[in-house]
Motif scaffolding. Structure first.
Motif, PDB file in Angstrom:
ATOM      1  N   ASP A  73      11.383  26.720  10.658  1.00 49.37           N
ATOM      2  CA  ASP A  73      10.165  26.832  11.235  1.00 49.37           C
ATOM      3  C   ASP A  73      10.622  27.092  11.766  1.00 49.37           C
ATOM      4  O   ASP A  73      10.107  27.972  12.701  1.00 49.37           O
ATOM      5  CB  ASP A  73       8.941  25.529  10.972  1.00 49.37           C
ATOM      6  CG  ASP A  73       8.176  24.938   9.258  1.00 49.37           C
ATOM      7  OD1 ASP A  73       8.945  26.189   8.421  1.00 49.37           O
ATOM      8  OD2 ASP A  73       8.264  24.402   9.442  1.00 49.37           O
ATOM      9  N   ALA A  76      11.525  31.080  12.140  1.00 49.01           N
ATOM     10  CA  ALA A  76      10.391  31.824  12.398  1.00 49.01           C
ATOM     11  C   ALA A  76       9.498  31.835  13.416  1.00 49.01           C
ATOM     12  O   ALA A  76       8.588  33.279  13.047  1.00 49.01           O
ATOM     13  CB  ALA A  76       9.810  31.038  10.712  1.00 49.01           C
ATOM     14  N   LYS A  77       9.698  31.208  13.736  1.00 49.53           N
ATOM     15  CA  LYS A  77       8.200  30.848  14.983  1.00 49.53           C
ATOM     16  C   LYS A  77       8.966  31.751  16.248  1.00 49.53           C
ATOM     17  O   LYS A  77       8.243  32.551  16.747  1.00 49.53           O
ATOM     18  CB  LYS A  77       7.862  29.655  15.303  1.00 49.53           C
ATOM     19  CG  LYS A  77       6.792  28.663  14.551  1.00 49.53           C
ATOM     20  CD  LYS A  77       5.793  29.296  14.505  1.00 49.53           C
ATOM     21  CE  LYS A  77       5.167  27.897  13.434  1.00 49.53           C
ATOM     22  NZ  LYS A  77       3.362  28.551  13.740  1.00 49.53           N
ATOM     23  N   GLU A  80       8.724  35.800  15.131  1.00 53.60           N
ATOM     24  CA  GLU A  80       7.123  35.753  15.705  1.00 53.60           C
ATOM     25  C   GLU A  80       6.659  35.904  16.845  1.00 53.60           C
ATOM     26  O   GLU A  80       6.315  37.246  17.342  1.00 53.60           O
ATOM     27  CB  GLU A  80       6.292  35.070  15.006  1.00 53.60           C
ATOM     28  CG  GLU A  80       4.811  34.842  14.906  1.00 53.60           C
ATOM     29  CD  GLU A  80       4.409  36.077  14.307  1.00 53.60           C
ATOM     30  OE1 GLU A  80       3.268  36.719  14.303  1.00 53.60           O
ATOM     31  OE2 GLU A  80       4.820  37.270  13.150  1.00 53.60           O
ATOM     32  N   ALA A  81       7.190  35.071  17.855  1.00 55.53           N
ATOM     33  CA  ALA A  81       7.121  35.186  19.415  1.00 55.53           C
ATOM     34  C   ALA A  81       7.588  36.673  19.358  1.00 55.53           C
ATOM     35  O   ALA A  81       7.428  36.839  20.603  1.00 55.53           O
ATOM     36  CB  ALA A  81       7.627  34.354  19.718  1.00 55.53           C
ATOM     37  N   ARG A  83       8.488  39.245  17.940  1.00 60.80           N
ATOM     38  CA  ARG A  83       7.704  40.466  17.968  1.00 60.80           C
ATOM     39  C   ARG A  83       6.265  40.686  18.313  1.00 60.80           C
ATOM     40  O   ARG A  83       6.090  41.716  18.345  1.00 60.80           O
ATOM     41  CB  ARG A  83       7.511  40.329  16.113  1.00 60.80           C
ATOM     42  CG  ARG A  83       6.535  41.445  15.080  1.00 60.80           C
ATOM     43  CD  ARG A  83       6.098  41.127  13.550  1.00 60.80           C
ATOM     44  NE  ARG A  83       4.821  39.863  13.972  1.00 60.80           N
ATOM     45  CZ  ARG A  83       3.685  40.186  14.441  1.00 60.80           C
ATOM     46  NH1 ARG A  83       3.774  41.178  14.123  1.00 60.80           N
ATOM     47  NH2 ARG A  83       2.720  38.877  13.599  1.00 60.80           N
ATOM     48  N   LEU A  84       5.490  39.853  18.602  1.00 60.22           N
ATOM     49  CA  LEU A  84       4.493  39.482  19.307  1.00 60.22           C
ATOM     50  C   LEU A  84       4.853  39.883  20.664  1.00 60.22           C
ATOM     51  O   LEU A  84       4.500  40.398  21.469  1.00 60.22           O
ATOM     52  CB  LEU A  84       3.812  38.573  18.973  1.00 60.22           C
ATOM     53  CG  LEU A  84       3.080  37.338  17.632  1.00 60.22           C
ATOM     54  CD1 LEU A  84       2.411  36.207  18.354  1.00 60.22           C
ATOM     55  CD2 LEU A  84       2.405  38.901  17.776  1.00 60.22           C
ATOM     56  N   ARG A  87       5.446  43.512  20.619  1.00 63.14           N
ATOM     57  CA  ARG A  87       3.799  44.038  20.271  1.00 63.14           C
ATOM     58  C   ARG A  87       2.831  44.610  21.589  1.00 63.14           C
ATOM     59  O   ARG A  87       2.194  45.321  21.997  1.00 63.14           O
ATOM     60  CB  ARG A  87       3.116  44.021  18.939  1.00 63.14           C
ATOM     61  CG  ARG A  87       1.813  44.290  18.601  1.00 63.14           C
ATOM     62  CD  ARG A  87       1.427  43.389  17.763  1.00 63.14           C
ATOM     63  NE  ARG A  87      -0.267  43.363  17.568  1.00 63.14           N
ATOM     64  CZ  ARG A  87      -0.897  42.794  16.913  1.00 63.14           C
ATOM     65  NH1 ARG A  87      -0.114  41.948  15.841  1.00 63.14           N
ATOM     66  NH2 ARG A  87      -2.120  42.600  17.454  1.00 63.14           N
TER      67      ARG A  87
END
Length: 138
Positions: A73, A76-77, A80-81, A83-84, A87
Protein backbone atom coordinates in the motif's frame (compact mmCIF):
# COMPACT_ATOMS: atom_id res chain seq x y z
CA UNK A 1 43.18 -69.89 59.93
CA UNK A 2 41.69 -73.13 58.81
CA UNK A 3 40.28 -74.01 55.44
CA UNK A 4 36.75 -73.67 56.75
CA UNK A 5 37.61 -70.15 57.98
CA UNK A 6 38.94 -69.22 54.57
CA UNK A 7 35.96 -70.67 52.80
CA UNK A 8 33.62 -68.79 55.15
CA UNK A 9 35.60 -65.58 54.63
CA UNK A 10 35.45 -66.00 50.83
CA UNK A 11 31.72 -66.70 50.99
CA UNK A 12 31.15 -63.60 53.15
CA UNK A 13 33.32 -61.56 50.75
CA UNK A 14 31.31 -62.87 47.78
CA UNK A 15 28.03 -62.07 49.53
CA UNK A 16 29.30 -58.53 50.31
CA UNK A 17 30.46 -58.07 46.70
CA UNK A 18 27.11 -59.38 45.42
CA UNK A 19 25.25 -57.07 47.79
CA UNK A 20 27.38 -54.13 46.60
CA UNK A 21 26.73 -55.06 42.97
CA UNK A 22 23.01 -55.33 43.72
CA UNK A 23 23.05 -51.98 45.53
CA UNK A 24 24.90 -50.28 42.64
CA UNK A 25 22.49 -51.86 40.15
CA UNK A 26 19.47 -50.73 42.19
CA UNK A 27 20.84 -47.17 42.48
CA UNK A 28 21.56 -47.03 38.74
CA UNK A 29 18.11 -48.40 37.97
CA UNK A 30 16.56 -45.86 40.29
CA UNK A 31 18.50 -43.04 38.54
CA UNK A 32 17.38 -44.33 35.14
CA UNK A 33 13.75 -44.42 36.30
CA UNK A 34 14.06 -40.85 37.62
CA UNK A 35 15.55 -39.70 34.29
CA UNK A 36 12.73 -41.45 32.42
CA UNK A 37 10.15 -39.77 34.63
CA UNK A 38 11.82 -36.38 34.12
CA UNK A 39 11.92 -36.95 30.35
CA UNK A 40 8.21 -37.87 30.40
CA UNK A 41 7.46 -34.72 32.39
CA UNK A 42 9.40 -32.58 29.91
CA UNK A 43 7.57 -34.21 26.99
CA UNK A 44 4.26 -33.52 28.74
CA UNK A 45 5.16 -29.82 29.18
CA UNK A 46 6.19 -29.65 25.52
CA UNK A 47 2.87 -31.16 24.49
CA UNK A 48 1.01 -28.62 26.65
CA UNK A 49 2.99 -25.65 25.31
CA UNK A 50 2.98 -26.70 21.66
CA UNK A 51 -0.43 -25.18 20.79
CA UNK A 52 0.66 -21.84 22.29
CA UNK A 53 3.86 -21.87 20.27
CA UNK A 54 1.97 -22.80 17.11
CA UNK A 55 -0.52 -19.98 17.77
CA UNK A 56 2.37 -17.54 18.14
CA UNK A 57 3.75 -18.74 14.81
CA UNK A 58 0.35 -18.20 13.18
CA UNK A 59 0.14 -14.69 14.65
CA UNK A 60 3.66 -13.97 13.41
CA UNK A 61 2.73 -15.12 9.90
CA UNK A 62 -0.41 -12.98 9.96
CA UNK A 63 1.56 -9.96 11.12
CA UNK A 64 4.11 -10.59 8.38
CA UNK A 65 1.31 -10.70 5.81
CA UNK A 66 -0.11 -7.42 7.17
CA UNK A 67 3.34 -5.86 6.95
CA UNK A 68 3.67 -6.97 3.33
CA UNK A 69 0.21 -5.54 2.54
CA UNK A 70 1.10 -2.25 4.27
CA UNK A 71 4.37 -2.07 2.35
CA UNK A 72 2.54 -2.70 -0.91
CA UNK A 73 0.00 0.00 0.00
CA UNK A 74 2.82 2.38 0.87
CA UNK A 75 4.51 1.65 -2.46
CA UNK A 76 1.23 2.29 -4.28
CA UNK A 77 0.72 5.54 -2.35
CA UNK A 78 4.28 6.63 -3.12
CA UNK A 79 3.74 5.92 -6.82
CA UNK A 80 0.46 7.87 -6.71
CA UNK A 81 2.17 10.75 -4.92
CA UNK A 82 4.93 10.80 -7.53
CA UNK A 83 2.37 10.72 -10.35
CA UNK A 84 0.41 13.58 -8.77
CA UNK A 85 3.63 15.52 -8.19
CA UNK A 86 4.54 15.14 -11.85
CA UNK A 87 1.04 16.19 -12.87
CA UNK A 88 1.21 19.25 -10.59
CA UNK A 89 4.59 20.18 -12.03
CA UNK A 90 3.22 19.88 -15.58
CA UNK A 91 0.23 22.02 -14.62
CA UNK A 92 2.51 24.60 -12.97
CA UNK A 93 4.69 24.78 -16.09
CA UNK A 94 1.58 25.14 -18.27
CA UNK A 95 0.20 27.88 -15.99
CA UNK A 96 3.52 29.75 -16.10
CA UNK A 97 3.58 29.42 -19.88
CA UNK A 98 0.00 30.74 -20.10
CA UNK A 99 0.85 33.59 -17.73
CA UNK A 100 3.87 34.49 -19.84
CA UNK A 101 1.70 34.48 -22.97
CA UNK A 102 -0.84 36.75 -21.24
CA UNK A 103 1.95 39.08 -20.16
CA UNK A 104 3.19 39.19 -23.73
CA UNK A 105 -0.36 39.98 -24.91
CA UNK A 106 -0.64 42.77 -22.30
CA UNK A 107 2.74 44.17 -23.36
CA UNK A 108 1.76 44.02 -27.03
CA UNK A 109 -1.59 45.72 -26.24
CA UNK A 110 0.22 48.40 -24.28
CA UNK A 111 2.56 49.01 -27.22
CA UNK A 112 -0.39 49.33 -29.58
CA UNK A 113 -2.42 51.60 -27.29
CA UNK A 114 -1.40 55.23 -27.80
CA UNK A 115 -2.80 56.22 -24.40
CA UNK A 116 -0.31 54.02 -22.54
CA UNK A 117 2.88 55.71 -21.32
CA UNK A 118 5.66 53.89 -19.41
CA UNK A 119 3.65 50.69 -19.13
CA UNK A 120 0.64 52.41 -17.48
CA UNK A 121 -2.62 52.59 -19.35
CA UNK A 122 -4.65 55.75 -18.95
CA UNK A 123 -7.77 54.18 -20.40
CA UNK A 124 -7.28 50.60 -19.27
CA UNK A 125 -10.27 48.88 -17.78
CA UNK A 126 -8.41 45.93 -16.23
CA UNK A 127 -6.24 46.59 -13.22
CA UNK A 128 -3.88 43.60 -13.61
CA UNK A 129 -0.20 44.06 -12.98
CA UNK A 130 1.40 44.83 -16.34
CA UNK A 131 4.50 42.75 -15.45
CA UNK A 132 2.70 39.60 -14.33
CA UNK A 133 -0.80 40.02 -15.72
CA UNK A 134 -2.22 39.09 -12.32
CA UNK A 135 -5.13 41.17 -11.00
CA UNK A 136 -4.60 42.78 -7.57
CA UNK A 137 -6.17 41.17 -4.51
CA UNK A 138 -9.08 42.70 -2.68
Amino acid sequence: MSTNGWVGLIIIALVVVLLLIGLVWALRRRGAVKRQEEAAHIRERVTEKQPVVEQRAVVAEQTEAEARRAAADADAKAAEAERLGNRAENQRVAAERSRAELNEDVARANKLDPSVRDGNSVGRTDRSDPDTGVPPRG
